[in-house]
Design a protein around this motif. Structure first.
Motif, PDB file in Angstrom:
ATOM      1  N   GLY A  44       0.808  -1.216   0.000  1.00 65.57           N
ATOM      2  CA  GLY A  44       0.000   0.000   0.000  1.00 65.57           C
ATOM      3  C   GLY A  44       0.839   1.263   0.000  1.00 65.57           C
ATOM      4  N   GLY A  45       2.134   1.127   0.221  1.00 66.38           N
ATOM      5  CA  GLY A  45       3.018   2.284   0.220  1.00 66.38           C
ATOM      6  C   GLY A  45       3.415   2.658  -1.196  1.00 66.38           C
ATOM      7  N   ALA A  46       3.620   3.921  -1.423  1.00 65.28           N
ATOM      8  CA  ALA A  46       4.009   4.413  -2.741  1.00 65.28           C
ATOM      9  C   ALA A  46       4.824   5.682  -2.572  1.00 65.28           C
ATOM     10  N   LEU A  47       5.599   5.982  -3.578  1.00 62.85           N
ATOM     11  CA  LEU A  47       6.391   7.211  -3.601  1.00 62.85           C
ATOM     12  C   LEU A  47       6.200   7.894  -4.942  1.00 62.85           C
ATOM     13  N   SER A  48       6.315   9.196  -4.939  1.00 59.72           N
ATOM     14  CA  SER A  48       6.332   9.907  -6.217  1.00 59.72           C
ATOM     15  C   SER A  48       7.666   9.601  -6.893  1.00 59.72           C
ATOM     16  N   PRO A  49       7.737   9.701  -8.213  1.00 57.02           N
ATOM     17  CA  PRO A  49       9.020   9.470  -8.887  1.00 57.02           C
ATOM     18  C   PRO A  49      10.128  10.382  -8.361  1.00 57.02           C
ATOM     19  N   SER A  50       9.798  11.637  -8.057  1.00 53.12           N
ATOM     20  CA  SER A  50      10.836  12.548  -7.557  1.00 53.12           C
ATOM     21  C   SER A  50      11.277  12.164  -6.144  1.00 53.12           C
ATOM     22  N   ALA A  51      10.353  11.730  -5.290  1.00 50.72           N
ATOM     23  CA  ALA A  51      10.734  11.285  -3.946  1.00 50.72           C
ATOM     24  C   ALA A  51      11.572  10.016  -4.018  1.00 50.72           C
ATOM     25  N   LEU A  52      11.226   9.136  -4.925  1.00 53.15           N
ATOM     26  CA  LEU A  52      11.995   7.914  -5.123  1.00 53.15           C
ATOM     27  C   LEU A  52      13.403   8.243  -5.598  1.00 53.15           C
ATOM     28  N   ALA A  53      13.508   9.152  -6.565  1.00 54.11           N
ATOM     29  CA  ALA A  53      14.823   9.568  -7.071  1.00 54.11           C
ATOM     30  C   ALA A  53      15.648  10.207  -5.962  1.00 54.11           C
ATOM     31  N   SER A  65      13.738   6.205 -16.680  1.00 54.43           N
ATOM     32  CA  SER A  65      14.092   5.040 -17.503  1.00 54.43           C
ATOM     33  C   SER A  65      13.988   3.744 -16.696  1.00 54.43           C
ATOM     34  N   ARG A  66      14.351   3.796 -15.436  1.00 53.56           N
ATOM     35  CA  ARG A  66      14.221   2.608 -14.584  1.00 53.56           C
ATOM     36  C   ARG A  66      12.751   2.242 -14.392  1.00 53.56           C
ATOM     37  N   LEU A  67      11.933   3.248 -14.144  1.00 55.94           N
ATOM     38  CA  LEU A  67      10.506   2.994 -13.948  1.00 55.94           C
ATOM     39  C   LEU A  67       9.863   2.446 -15.221  1.00 55.94           C
ATOM     40  N   LYS A  72       7.235  -2.189 -17.682  1.00 56.81           N
ATOM     41  CA  LYS A  72       7.140  -3.177 -18.767  1.00 56.81           C
ATOM     42  C   LYS A  72       7.215  -4.608 -18.230  1.00 56.81           C
ATOM     43  N   LEU A  73       7.975  -4.793 -17.157  1.00 59.93           N
ATOM     44  CA  LEU A  73       8.089  -6.121 -16.536  1.00 59.93           C
ATOM     45  C   LEU A  73       6.891  -6.452 -15.648  1.00 59.93           C
ATOM     46  N   GLY A  74       6.010  -5.485 -15.437  1.00 56.53           N
ATOM     47  CA  GLY A  74       4.830  -5.700 -14.601  1.00 56.53           C
ATOM     48  C   GLY A  74       5.122  -5.677 -13.111  1.00 56.53           C
ATOM     49  N   LEU A  75       6.254  -5.051 -12.717  1.00 56.98           N
ATOM     50  CA  LEU A  75       6.655  -5.047 -11.314  1.00 56.98           C
ATOM     51  C   LEU A  75       6.215  -3.798 -10.558  1.00 56.98           C
ATOM     52  N   ILE A  76       5.875  -2.734 -11.300  1.00 57.03           N
ATOM     53  CA  ILE A  76       5.409  -1.500 -10.660  1.00 57.03           C
ATOM     54  C   ILE A  76       4.183  -0.970 -11.384  1.00 57.03           C
ATOM     55  N   LYS A  89       2.169   8.453  -8.313  1.00 52.72           N
ATOM     56  CA  LYS A  89       2.676   7.614  -7.227  1.00 52.72           C
ATOM     57  C   LYS A  89       3.120   6.299  -7.851  1.00 52.72           C
ATOM     58  N   VAL A  90       4.259   5.812  -7.403  1.00 49.63           N
ATOM     59  CA  VAL A  90       4.817   4.551  -7.893  1.00 49.63           C
ATOM     60  C   VAL A  90       4.717   3.535  -6.771  1.00 49.63           C
ATOM     61  N   ALA A  91       4.210   2.360  -7.103  1.00 49.71           N
ATOM     62  CA  ALA A  91       4.075   1.288  -6.110  1.00 49.71           C
ATOM     63  C   ALA A  91       4.410  -0.042  -6.765  1.00 49.71           C
TER      64      ALA A  91
END
Length: 135
Positions: A44-53, A65-67, A72-76, A89-91
């Motif tokens: 249930g946790g997520a981060l914005s791409p900028s917070a993750l970076a 590019s990582r995201l 594409k791999l279905g992991l996020i 938000k990325v999860a």
């Protein structure tokens, strides 16, 4: 020069060991790092791409590019932030959680094998010394 050479050689040995562990998982170290960072957020946790970076000390373009690869791999998943429609938000997906849980066990085991010649006290000393270089 000798100290720097020893640090470089040790770092390369660690890098090769971790990369060998990741072989066959479908992830490179860059994506593995993202997956583990998101895993630490919990279900249930997520981060914005900028917070993750920021947490990973990367540029936002390197993160994108990582995201893209992980999506594409279905992991996020990348979803609109309910608090800010312009933000994302990325999860981890369920598959992402499973991949993280699968790899982290062998990763920790690999790191332990690579560091097994050092006692707990020596590891603490090494971390302290390396922090002085990194400051």
């Amino acid at each position: 020069m000798a100290v720097c050479g020893d640090i470089w050689r040790a770092g390369e040995r660690l890098r090769k060991g971790v990369m060998a562990n990741l072989a066959g998982t479908g992830l490179d170290f860059a994506c593995f790092d993202v997956v583990l960072t998101l895993r630490r957020q919990g279900r249930g946790g997520a981060l914005s791409p900028s917070a993750l970076a920021k947490e990973m000390m990367l540029s936002t373009s390197a993160m994108t590019s990582r995201l893209d690869r992980l999506e594409k791999l279905g992991l996020i998943t990348r979803e609109t932030d309910p608090a800010d429609r312009r933000g994302l938000k990325v999860a981890l997906t369920d598959a992402g959680f499973a991949k993280a849980d699968e790899i982290v066990v062998s990763h920790v085991s690999t790191e332990e094998r690579l560091l097994n010649r050092l006692s707990a006290k020596e590891r603490d000393q090494l971390r302290s010394l390396l922090r002085k270089i990194g400051e």
